[in-house]
Every structure is written in C-alpha cells, then in structure tokens.
Design an enzyme around this catalytic site. Sequence first.
Site, PDB file in Angstrom:
ATOM      1  N   ARG A 107      -2.646  -3.944  14.932  1.00 40.90           N
ATOM      2  CA  ARG A 107      -3.173  -3.492  14.022  1.00 40.90           C
ATOM      3  C   ARG A 107      -4.961  -2.193  14.725  1.00 40.90           C
ATOM      4  O   ARG A 107      -5.269  -2.987  14.651  1.00 40.90           O
ATOM      5  CB  ARG A 107      -4.060  -3.690  13.277  1.00 40.90           C
ATOM      6  N   HIS A 134       2.694   2.110   7.643  1.00 44.68           N
ATOM      7  CA  HIS A 134       1.980   0.377   7.493  1.00 44.68           C
ATOM      8  C   HIS A 134       3.673  -0.143   8.027  1.00 44.68           C
ATOM      9  O   HIS A 134       4.244  -0.193   6.552  1.00 44.68           O
ATOM     10  CB  HIS A 134       1.538   0.482   6.823  1.00 44.68           C
ATOM     11  N   GLN A 137       5.180  -4.028   6.291  1.00 51.66           N
ATOM     12  CA  GLN A 137       4.659  -3.683   5.660  1.00 51.66           C
ATOM     13  C   GLN A 137       6.172  -3.401   4.412  1.00 51.66           C
ATOM     14  O   GLN A 137       7.007  -4.377   3.767  1.00 51.66           O
ATOM     15  CB  GLN A 137       3.508  -3.318   4.463  1.00 51.66           C
ATOM     16  N   ASP A 225      -1.263   0.575  -4.724  1.00 52.66           N
ATOM     17  CA  ASP A 225      -2.109   0.563  -3.379  1.00 52.66           C
ATOM     18  C   ASP A 225      -3.725   0.597  -3.781  1.00 52.66           C
ATOM     19  O   ASP A 225      -3.382   1.513  -4.753  1.00 52.66           O
ATOM     20  CB  ASP A 225      -1.877   0.807  -2.365  1.00 52.66           C
ATOM     21  N   CYS A 266       0.926  -4.227  -1.396  1.00 51.97           N
ATOM     22  CA  CYS A 266       1.193  -4.947  -0.907  1.00 51.97           C
ATOM     23  C   CYS A 266      -0.212  -5.380  -0.390  1.00 51.97           C
ATOM     24  O   CYS A 266       0.188  -6.392   0.992  1.00 51.97           O
ATOM     25  CB  CYS A 266       1.073  -3.533   0.893  1.00 51.97           C
ATOM     26  N   ARG A 294       6.793 -11.012   4.238  1.00 53.70           N
ATOM     27  CA  ARG A 294       5.945 -10.146   5.556  1.00 53.70           C
ATOM     28  C   ARG A 294       6.287 -11.322   6.978  1.00 53.70           C
ATOM     29  O   ARG A 294       6.970 -11.261   7.804  1.00 53.70           O
ATOM     30  CB  ARG A 294       4.580 -10.952   5.468  1.00 53.70           C
TER      31      ARG A 294
HETATM   32  N1   CP Z   1      -0.815  -6.157   3.245  1.00 55.25           N
HETATM   33  C1   CP Z   1      -1.280  -5.946   4.679  1.00 55.25           C
HETATM   34  O1   CP Z   1      -1.524  -6.023   5.299  1.00 55.25           O
HETATM   35  O2   CP Z   1      -2.498  -7.395   4.366  1.00 55.25           O
HETATM   36  P1   CP Z   1      -3.294  -7.304   5.373  1.00 55.25           P
HETATM   37  O3   CP Z   1      -4.465  -6.691   5.516  1.00 55.25           O
HETATM   38  O4   CP Z   1      -4.326  -8.847   4.673  1.00 55.25           O
HETATM   39  O5   CP Z   1      -2.892  -7.744   6.284  1.00 55.25           O
HETATM   40  N1  NVA Z   2      -3.744   1.436   2.333  1.00 57.59           N
HETATM   41  C1  NVA Z   2      -4.403  -0.053   2.550  1.00 57.59           C
HETATM   42  C2  NVA Z   2      -3.625  -0.981   2.972  1.00 57.59           C
HETATM   43  C3  NVA Z   2      -3.823  -2.659   3.507  1.00 57.59           C
HETATM   44  C4  NVA Z   2      -2.643  -2.962   3.972  1.00 57.59           C
HETATM   45  C5  NVA Z   2      -5.520   0.101   4.132  1.00 57.59           C
HETATM   46  O1  NVA Z   2      -5.146   1.076   4.338  1.00 57.59           O
HETATM   47  O2  NVA Z   2      -6.181  -0.169   3.882  1.00 57.59           O
END
Ligand code: CP
Ligand code: NVA
Length: 308
Positions: A107, A134, A137, A225, A266, A294
């Site tokens: 990530r 992502h 997700q 989101d 998400c 997930r």
């Molecule tokens: N939805 C998601 O990716 O959550 P986290 O940021 O908690 O991993």
């Molecule tokens: N759009 C959000 C998703 C988190 C899982 C971010 O990137 O922070």
Amino acid sequence: MNHFLDIHKTDPADLRAIIDTAKAIKDSRNGRPKAMADDETPLAGRMVALIFEKPSTRTRVSFDVGVRQMGGQTMVLSGNDMQLGHGETIADTARVLSRFVDMIMIRTFDEAVLTEMAEFATVPVINGLTDRTHPCQIMADILTFEEHRGPIKGKKVVWCGDGNNVCSSFLHAAGRFGFDLTFTGPVQLDPEMEFVGHARNEGATITIERDPFKAVEGADLVVADTWVSMHDAQSAKERRHNMLRPYQVNEKLMEAAGKDALFMHCLPAHRGEEVTSEVMDGPQSVIWDEAENRLHAQKAIMRWCLGG
Ligand code: CP
Ligand code: NVA
C-alpha cells in the site's frame, strides 16, 4: 506467477475465475474458527510481506488472516521503518525482498512505486491501494454484490462523491465485468477521464450526472467513499466538504434509488459526512459483508498470483 496490479490490467476471464474461487473459498470455510487453516493450504511454507506506507485496518488484517488460513506466514512492514523510506530505491528493495519472501503486498502513495516494485520483484506483487487505484477492494465489492443480487453484468452502479482511487477501480471493473457506472459528484472531482475512456472502450456505459437524485434512479448499487482520502491534503478538507455535501448518501437519496438498491462503502466511513448512520446501519447496506469479503477475495487473488 502473476502480479495483481490493477483490474484493467488483468484478463477478464482471470477476474471472473478469481471471483468464483473467492466464493468457493468462502463457502468452504462456513462456520470454521477464524484461526483454523483451510483444507487446502497453497501458501504452506511461504512467506508474504505486507508493506504499508499508509494506515490500514481492513487490508492489513484481511491479508494477514488470509495468508495464515492458507498455511503461510506474514511479515507486516511499515514503509517508514524500512530503508525504502530513507532513500533505498524501490528496485533494490524489490530485488532484496524477492530473496526472502514469496509474495509482496504493498500500500503506497505514488502508483510508480507499485509498478517499479513489480518490475524488479521476482515474486508476485499485489496492489493494496495507491493514490490512483484500489483493485482488491473492488474485487471484494463484486463478490459482495453477486452474493446479494447475482451477476453484476448489465447492472447499474452509482458512485457518489469524489472520483478517487476507489472510483477508478470501479471504472476498471465496469469495463471488465460489463456493468454500467454513473458518477455523480462535483465537476472539480470528476474521475480520471483516461479511465472513463478505457471503460467506454470496453463497452461499459459510463454516465456523468451532476444531480445525485437523477443519478441514482434505477440504481442496483449506490457507493460512497470518504471525501478526503489519505493522499489528499488536510488543508483541502473544508473546500472538499463544501463541494461534496450535496452528494451525501442519506435516506432521501436511497429512497430515490429505490428499495432494491444496495449500499456499499469500502470503509473507513465518516458517519454524518459522505453517508449517514441511518444508511450505513439500514436494510440496504451490505458494508459488513463487503468488509469480510476482502478476506475471501484476496485469498483468491493470492492463489491466482501463484498460478493457482
Ligand atoms: N477499505 C480499506 O482498504 O480499508 P483500510 O484502509 O482499513 O485497509
Ligand atoms: N479513498 C480512500 C480509500 C481508503 C480505503 C483513501 O485512499 O484514503
């Protein structure tokens, strides 16, 4: 071996097989204690590195549990604690990690970090979120939708709010899985037009509708989101909230969508901002299934990465 970098970079037949495998994996674990391994343990004797340059709850825990259920072991690394965060190149990090571990999930912020990691790693690399996409997700989201409503092909998904990284992966999925996507949000926060064009080229109907009430008419799924993503400047928070307020998913909007429309997010959610608690905790919401999925989706992705 395969990298899982993005939905639009993955063959449609492989994506379908991943979803079907995820469903089968989930069914086969029915009622089993969470710490108990699966009947089949394709990660036995394998080590998976989970690298986080941004915070995470779901991605971190679901990958960690998923690897263990598949018989493997994990190593959770924070980007800041690694030499990666102190000037070592991504390519060198990828080469070194490949000598120790069998798979890498990362990530990160800049998508280039992910693609360079994949270029130089000799083990599979999985995208656990970048500023731009992502994909894990959205694989969980497709699994969730299909569990509740059957095949997603031809259905109408409405994205409300910011055309962000999660929205981009929805666009990729619209092209690959053949559903229609309507984006409703302010013009300043439109999704990436390159991805809109890509989905349209693959035959998906992508609509941009500024009026959220018109947008949700006939929706099979409404998605929200956060209004401020991890990569967005905190200084932009107030401006973004002002622009996005009309796109809040609340009971009135879900009523306009119709009682058969599902709601997804998400997570993490900001209750009372992009979505109200009434919707999150209401009968149309499938957010907890979505979060659980997930785990199952990523287990199927990891199997596919290893050639299974
Ligand atoms: N939805 C998601 O990716 O959550 P986290 O940021 O908690 O991993
Ligand atoms: N759009 C959000 C998703 C988190 C899982 C971010 O990137 O922070």
